[in-house]
Design a protein around this motif. Structure first.
Motif, PDB file in Angstrom:
ATOM      1  N   ASP A 104      13.932  10.842   5.929  1.00  0.00           N
ATOM      2  CA  ASP A 104      13.806  10.005   4.732  1.00  0.00           C
ATOM      3  C   ASP A 104      13.514   8.542   5.042  1.00  0.00           C
ATOM      4  O   ASP A 104      13.382   7.735   4.116  1.00  0.00           O
ATOM      5  N   PHE A 105      13.425   8.183   6.318  1.00  0.00           N
ATOM      6  CA  PHE A 105      13.292   6.765   6.661  1.00  0.00           C
ATOM      7  C   PHE A 105      12.050   6.138   6.036  1.00  0.00           C
ATOM      8  O   PHE A 105      12.121   5.123   5.347  1.00  0.00           O
ATOM      9  N   VAL A 106      10.895   6.749   6.284  1.00  0.00           N
ATOM     10  CA  VAL A 106       9.650   6.185   5.759  1.00  0.00           C
ATOM     11  C   VAL A 106       9.540   6.392   4.251  1.00  0.00           C
ATOM     12  O   VAL A 106       8.851   5.646   3.568  1.00  0.00           O
ATOM     13  N   LYS A 107      10.231   7.390   3.728  1.00  0.00           N
ATOM     14  CA  LYS A 107      10.217   7.593   2.279  1.00  0.00           C
ATOM     15  C   LYS A 107      10.873   6.414   1.564  1.00  0.00           C
ATOM     16  O   LYS A 107      10.471   6.038   0.465  1.00  0.00           O
ATOM     17  N   LYS A 108      11.886   5.835   2.212  1.00  0.00           N
ATOM     18  CA  LYS A 108      12.624   4.733   1.598  1.00  0.00           C
ATOM     19  C   LYS A 108      11.982   3.378   1.873  1.00  0.00           C
ATOM     20  O   LYS A 108      11.981   2.496   1.014  1.00  0.00           O
ATOM     21  N   ILE A 109      11.469   3.200   3.081  1.00  0.00           N
ATOM     22  CA  ILE A 109      10.864   1.919   3.461  1.00  0.00           C
ATOM     23  C   ILE A 109       9.429   2.178   3.890  1.00  0.00           C
ATOM     24  O   ILE A 109       9.174   2.613   5.014  1.00  0.00           O
ATOM     25  N   ALA A 110       8.511   1.935   3.002  1.00  0.00           N
ATOM     26  CA  ALA A 110       7.100   2.191   3.312  1.00  0.00           C
ATOM     27  C   ALA A 110       6.225   1.494   2.292  1.00  0.00           C
ATOM     28  O   ALA A 110       6.664   1.211   1.175  1.00  0.00           O
ATOM     29  N   PRO A 111       4.982   1.209   2.662  1.00  0.00           N
ATOM     30  CA  PRO A 111       4.047   0.722   1.643  1.00  0.00           C
ATOM     31  C   PRO A 111       3.778   1.847   0.662  1.00  0.00           C
ATOM     32  O   PRO A 111       3.743   3.016   1.046  1.00  0.00           O
ATOM     33  N   ARG A 112       3.608   1.524  -0.574  1.00  0.00           N
ATOM     34  CA  ARG A 112       3.346   2.552  -1.573  1.00  0.00           C
ATOM     35  C   ARG A 112       1.862   2.894  -1.664  1.00  0.00           C
ATOM     36  O   ARG A 112       1.477   3.821  -2.352  1.00  0.00           O
ATOM     37  N   GLU A 113       1.042   2.119  -0.937  1.00  0.00           N
ATOM     38  CA  GLU A 113      -0.391   2.398  -0.959  1.00  0.00           C
ATOM     39  C   GLU A 113      -1.027   1.986   0.362  1.00  0.00           C
ATOM     40  O   GLU A 113      -0.690   0.948   0.931  1.00  0.00           O
ATOM     41  N   ILE A 114      -1.922   2.826   0.849  1.00  0.00           N
ATOM     42  CA  ILE A 114      -2.744   2.506   2.012  1.00  0.00           C
ATOM     43  C   ILE A 114      -4.190   2.442   1.547  1.00  0.00           C
ATOM     44  O   ILE A 114      -4.695   3.376   0.922  1.00  0.00           O
ATOM     45  N   GLU A 134       0.545  -6.439   2.240  1.00  0.00           N
ATOM     46  CA  GLU A 134       0.664  -7.286   1.059  1.00  0.00           C
ATOM     47  C   GLU A 134       1.956  -6.989   0.306  1.00  0.00           C
ATOM     48  O   GLU A 134       2.081  -5.962  -0.350  1.00  0.00           O
ATOM     49  N   GLY A 135       2.908  -7.897   0.448  1.00  0.00           N
ATOM     50  CA  GLY A 135       4.155  -7.792  -0.293  1.00  0.00           C
ATOM     51  C   GLY A 135       4.966  -6.547  -0.006  1.00  0.00           C
ATOM     52  O   GLY A 135       5.830  -6.171  -0.789  1.00  0.00           O
ATOM     53  N   GLY A 136       4.687  -5.907   1.110  1.00  0.00           N
ATOM     54  CA  GLY A 136       5.423  -4.697   1.453  1.00  0.00           C
ATOM     55  C   GLY A 136       5.017  -3.478   0.650  1.00  0.00           C
ATOM     56  O   GLY A 136       5.549  -2.389   0.855  1.00  0.00           O
ATOM     57  N   GLN A 137       4.046  -3.634  -0.245  1.00  0.00           N
ATOM     58  CA  GLN A 137       3.656  -2.538  -1.126  1.00  0.00           C
ATOM     59  C   GLN A 137       2.319  -1.909  -0.754  1.00  0.00           C
ATOM     60  O   GLN A 137       2.053  -0.763  -1.089  1.00  0.00           O
ATOM     61  N   ARG A 138       1.481  -2.668  -0.073  1.00  0.00           N
ATOM     62  CA  ARG A 138       0.154  -2.157   0.253  1.00  0.00           C
ATOM     63  C   ARG A 138      -0.226  -2.572   1.666  1.00  0.00           C
ATOM     64  O   ARG A 138      -0.021  -3.708   2.068  1.00  0.00           O
ATOM     65  N   VAL A 139      -0.782  -1.626   2.410  1.00  0.00           N
ATOM     66  CA  VAL A 139      -1.331  -1.912   3.732  1.00  0.00           C
ATOM     67  C   VAL A 139      -2.813  -1.563   3.702  1.00  0.00           C
ATOM     68  O   VAL A 139      -3.190  -0.470   3.283  1.00  0.00           O
ATOM     69  N   HIS A 164       1.938  -2.698  13.553  1.00  0.00           N
ATOM     70  CA  HIS A 164       2.178  -4.132  13.371  1.00  0.00           C
ATOM     71  C   HIS A 164       2.530  -4.448  11.920  1.00  0.00           C
ATOM     72  O   HIS A 164       3.521  -5.142  11.643  1.00  0.00           O
ATOM     73  N   GLU A 165       1.728  -3.936  10.992  1.00  0.00           N
ATOM     74  CA  GLU A 165       1.966  -4.239   9.578  1.00  0.00           C
ATOM     75  C   GLU A 165       3.282  -3.631   9.096  1.00  0.00           C
ATOM     76  O   GLU A 165       3.968  -4.206   8.247  1.00  0.00           O
ATOM     77  N   TYR A 166       3.644  -2.482   9.645  1.00  0.00           N
ATOM     78  CA  TYR A 166       4.899  -1.854   9.238  1.00  0.00           C
ATOM     79  C   TYR A 166       6.103  -2.650   9.737  1.00  0.00           C
ATOM     80  O   TYR A 166       7.139  -2.701   9.060  1.00  0.00           O
ATOM     81  N   ILE A 167       5.973  -3.275  10.898  1.00  0.00           N
ATOM     82  CA  ILE A 167       7.053  -4.143  11.385  1.00  0.00           C
ATOM     83  C   ILE A 167       7.298  -5.268  10.382  1.00  0.00           C
ATOM     84  O   ILE A 167       8.450  -5.627  10.097  1.00  0.00           O
ATOM     85  N   HIS A 168       6.238  -5.823   9.827  1.00  0.00           N
ATOM     86  CA  HIS A 168       6.399  -6.860   8.804  1.00  0.00           C
ATOM     87  C   HIS A 168       7.171  -6.320   7.599  1.00  0.00           C
ATOM     88  O   HIS A 168       8.027  -7.011   7.033  1.00  0.00           O
ATOM     89  N   ILE A 169       6.861  -5.096   7.204  1.00  0.00           N
ATOM     90  CA  ILE A 169       7.557  -4.496   6.064  1.00  0.00           C
ATOM     91  C   ILE A 169       9.037  -4.293   6.388  1.00  0.00           C
ATOM     92  O   ILE A 169       9.914  -4.551   5.555  1.00  0.00           O
ATOM     93  N   LEU A 170       9.328  -3.852   7.611  1.00  0.00           N
ATOM     94  CA  LEU A 170      10.724  -3.701   8.027  1.00  0.00           C
ATOM     95  C   LEU A 170      11.436  -5.052   8.016  1.00  0.00           C
ATOM     96  O   LEU A 170      12.595  -5.156   7.584  1.00  0.00           O
TER      97      LEU A 170
END
Length: 286
Positions: A104-114, A134-139, A164-170
């Motif tokens: 469930d890790f990526v299900k909870k913390i992930a961009p909602r759109e690629i 972008e704002g943790g919602q889109r990569v 890299h971009e996912y580290i920013h989201i984390l």
């Protein structure tokens, strides 16, 4: 009294004329808007099965001018390149985090759109922007058309972008220890990072030249680069550093990354690296 009577009759006559006039006006016809749902392709169904349903991540590969910089020469990816690109992301990024961090890790913390873009996002100074968060919602991932699954270096560069971009989201979810990070190489950051060769930046304690842009990019670059290295490759990289100061700085940054993943997410960073390496090999050999 007669005057009132005549006025009443006149008003009734005017109302009757108005009603007749309205009755003769053209009535609105059928709506000109197209409400037809687009037919889903085989690729759309694959995306639903592998991204939208399990992770609630939407993938946009069709052109939408509202999600890109229209001042750049960009274009949508070739259809044949979309699924291979997404398979790389799925195998190396999503599955690695799911295995080590939990299903469930990526299900909870992930961009909602690629968002996938086919072309190169070239900057005025000659550098390339490989991805945006972008704002943790889109990569947004660029250069999708240039992916070669048989080339490890090519795959590593592409997956480095999402790592890299996912580290920013984390970091947006749980900040890293900026105070401790700042004092390691305080004098090495510069807005002109692109003017320095990577080996030169390495000898100043930075894993890439881009890491020198600011501490946030430094953290993301350090973590994501270690994730695309194998254990032996990273050991060889450190062994090649000549400056004792730089070597110590790189090791301190590595330690802070490992500590961050453990304390923030109870995740073994080295296990994540090993899983990513295994999955990278699987992508290239299949």
């Amino acid at each position: 009294m007669k005057l009132f009577k005549y006025n009443k009759i006149a008003v009734l006559a005017l109302v009757s004329i108005a009603l007749v006039s309205c009755g003769n006006d053209d009535q609105p016809g059928d709506s000109q808007l197209d409400y037809t749902q687009p037919v889903k392709t085989k690729l759309d169904n694959w995306i639903t099965t592998n991204y939208l349903t399990p992770y609630n991540i939407n993938v946009q590969y069709k052109w939408n001018q509202n999600t890109v910089d229209n001042s750049r020469y960009l274009f949508p990816p070739t259809i044949e390149k979309v699924q291979p690109a997404l398979e790389i992301v799925q195998t190396i990024w999503l599955k690695s985090y799911a295995t080590i961090g939990g299903a469930d890790f990526v299900k909870k913390i992930a961009p909602r759109e690629i968002v996938l873009v086919g072309g190169v996002n070239l900057n005025s100074v000659g550098t390339r922007t490989l991805g945006l968060a972008e704002g943790g919602q889109r990569v947004t991932l660029f250069e999708t058309d240039y992916i070669d699954k048989s080339n490890r270096e090519n795959v590593a560069e592409f997956i480095h972008t999402i790592q890299h971009e996912y580290i920013h989201i984390l970091n947006q979810n749980k900040p890293f220890d900026e105070k401790s990070w700042t004092v390691i190489t305080p004098g090495g950051y510069t807005a002109d990072w692109y003017n320095y060769e990577i080996p030169e930046s390495n000898e100043l304690g930075f894993i890439t030249s881009y890491a020198r842009s600011n501490i946030n990019e430094d953290f993301a670059e350090t973590a994501s680069m270690i994730l695309i290295y194998s254990k032996d490759e990273y050991a060889a990289f450190l062994a090649g550093i000549q400056s004792p100061f730089a070597l110590e700085a790189l090791k301190k940054k590595e330690a802070l990354v490992v500590k961050y993943f453990k304390e923030a997410f109870n995740m073994d960073f080295y296990a994540l690296r090993d899983e990513a390496e295994k999955n990278t090999t699987a992508v290239i050999t299949n």
